[in-house]
Design a protein around this motif. Structure first.
Motif, short mmCIF file in Angstrom:
data_model
loop_
_atom_site.label_atom_id
_atom_site.label_comp_id
_atom_site.label_asym_id
_atom_site.label_seq_id
_atom_site.Cartn_x
_atom_site.Cartn_y
_atom_site.Cartn_z
N THR A 70 24.28 17.85 34.86
CA THR A 70 24.83 18.11 36.37
C THR A 70 26.23 18.72 36.17
N ALA A 71 27.12 17.71 35.33
CA ALA A 71 28.36 18.01 35.26
C ALA A 71 28.74 19.56 34.72
N THR A 72 27.70 19.85 33.59
CA THR A 72 27.98 20.97 33.09
C THR A 72 27.87 22.14 34.26
N GLU A 73 26.73 21.97 34.85
CA GLU A 73 26.16 22.98 35.61
C GLU A 73 27.13 23.18 36.69
N PHE A 74 27.70 22.23 37.40
CA PHE A 74 28.67 22.37 38.55
C PHE A 74 29.91 21.99 38.13
N ASP A 75 30.51 21.99 37.03
CA ASP A 75 31.99 21.83 36.59
C ASP A 75 32.33 20.67 37.07
N LEU A 76 31.56 19.57 36.79
CA LEU A 76 32.31 18.14 37.29
C LEU A 76 33.18 17.53 36.30
N ALA A 77 33.99 16.96 36.71
CA ALA A 77 35.02 15.90 35.85
C ALA A 77 34.16 14.78 35.34
N GLU A 78 34.31 14.50 33.95
CA GLU A 78 33.63 13.29 33.10
C GLU A 78 33.86 11.99 33.98
N THR A 79 34.90 12.09 34.67
CA THR A 79 35.11 10.67 35.33
C THR A 79 34.01 10.36 36.59
N TYR A 80 33.58 11.57 36.94
CA TYR A 80 32.52 10.92 37.92
C TYR A 80 31.03 10.27 37.22
N GLN A 81 31.12 10.38 35.86
CA GLN A 81 30.05 9.41 35.16
C GLN A 81 30.27 8.12 35.79
N TYR A 82 31.43 7.43 36.13
CA TYR A 82 31.45 5.99 36.64
C TYR A 82 30.80 5.89 38.00
N ASN A 83 31.10 6.79 38.99
CA ASN A 83 30.34 6.82 40.22
C ASN A 83 28.78 6.86 40.11
N PHE A 84 28.46 7.72 39.24
CA PHE A 84 27.16 8.17 38.91
C PHE A 84 26.41 6.74 38.48
N ASP A 85 27.15 6.13 37.43
CA ASP A 85 26.51 4.89 37.06
C ASP A 85 26.38 3.59 38.07
N LEU A 86 27.61 3.72 38.87
CA LEU A 86 27.57 2.66 39.87
C LEU A 86 26.79 2.75 40.75
N LEU A 87 26.26 4.06 41.18
CA LEU A 87 25.55 4.18 42.35
C LEU A 87 24.09 3.71 41.88
N HIS A 88 23.60 3.76 40.74
CA HIS A 88 22.39 3.21 40.19
C HIS A 88 22.47 1.83 40.32
#
Length: 202
Positions: A70-88
């Protein structure tokens, strides 16, 4: 398979959570929805487009590397991984998780028959607890005892044995309800009867 007949002479029935009591995708797709909304707010990128990409990717290839794709497809910073994991782990879901109808009816019957109900679930304990808290149990919650395999650091077979021991039961007095080969193998290690959740009917 008639699980009702199978459970008649059992004192304890043990369930996994994901895809046994409710569809795991009902949780994950809501997490993806919330993540897409967060990205729209933070990056002004269209949430619906992001969600649709994630849904298709998940349904085609599962959860592996979903953030990276998703990050590659939409040019998202790797730092958003934290938010992604936290939401889980702590997402407040828009909709409650609903039990499979056949499992709800089966569990209600177990309560009426005074059987003990256990949930032994693998996966991140915080995430699994978050699912449990946001499930519509229809009053069943007070009859549940839950063990988190990853938190205990024990294989499921060992937890099953402890449940039997704590209740002074033999293996033929319990039943495991699962949805995958792993659950089946863990049950067979200690000769516990096993049934696939989707096969349960009235």
């Amino acid at each position: 398979m008639d699980a009702y007949q199978l459970a008649k002479d059992k004192q304890v029935v043990i369930f996994e959570l994901d895809d046994v009591i409710f569809p795991e995708k009902d949780y994950l797709l809501q997490v993806y929805y919330l993540f897409a909304q967060f990205i729209e707010y933070a990056e002004q990128k269209n949430a619906q487009t992001i969600l649709e990409f994630m849904r298709v990717e998940y349904e085609s290839n599962g959860t592996d590397h979903l953030f990276e794709k998703t990050a590659t497809e939409f040019d998202l910073a790797e730092t958003y991984q934290y938010n992604f994991d936290l939401l889980h782990q702590n997402a407040r879901l828009p909709l409650k998780l609903l039990l499979f109808k056949n499992i709800l009816e089966f569990m209600q019957e177990l309560v009426i028959d005074r059987k003990k109900i256990y949930i032994v679930t693998a996966g991140n304990p915080e995430q699994q607890l978050n699912k449990i808290k946001q499930t519509e149990w229809n009053g069943l919650e007070k009859y549940l005892t839950v063990f988190f395999a990853d938190e205990l650091g024990q294989p499921k077979s060992e937890i099953f044995l402890n449940i039997l021991s704590n209740n002074n039961l033999s293996s033929n007095e319990a039943l495991v309800v699962g949805a995958n080969k792993f659950d089946e193998e863990q049950s067979k290690l200690i000769n516990l009867p096993y049934i696939v959740s989707l096969e349960i009917y009235r």
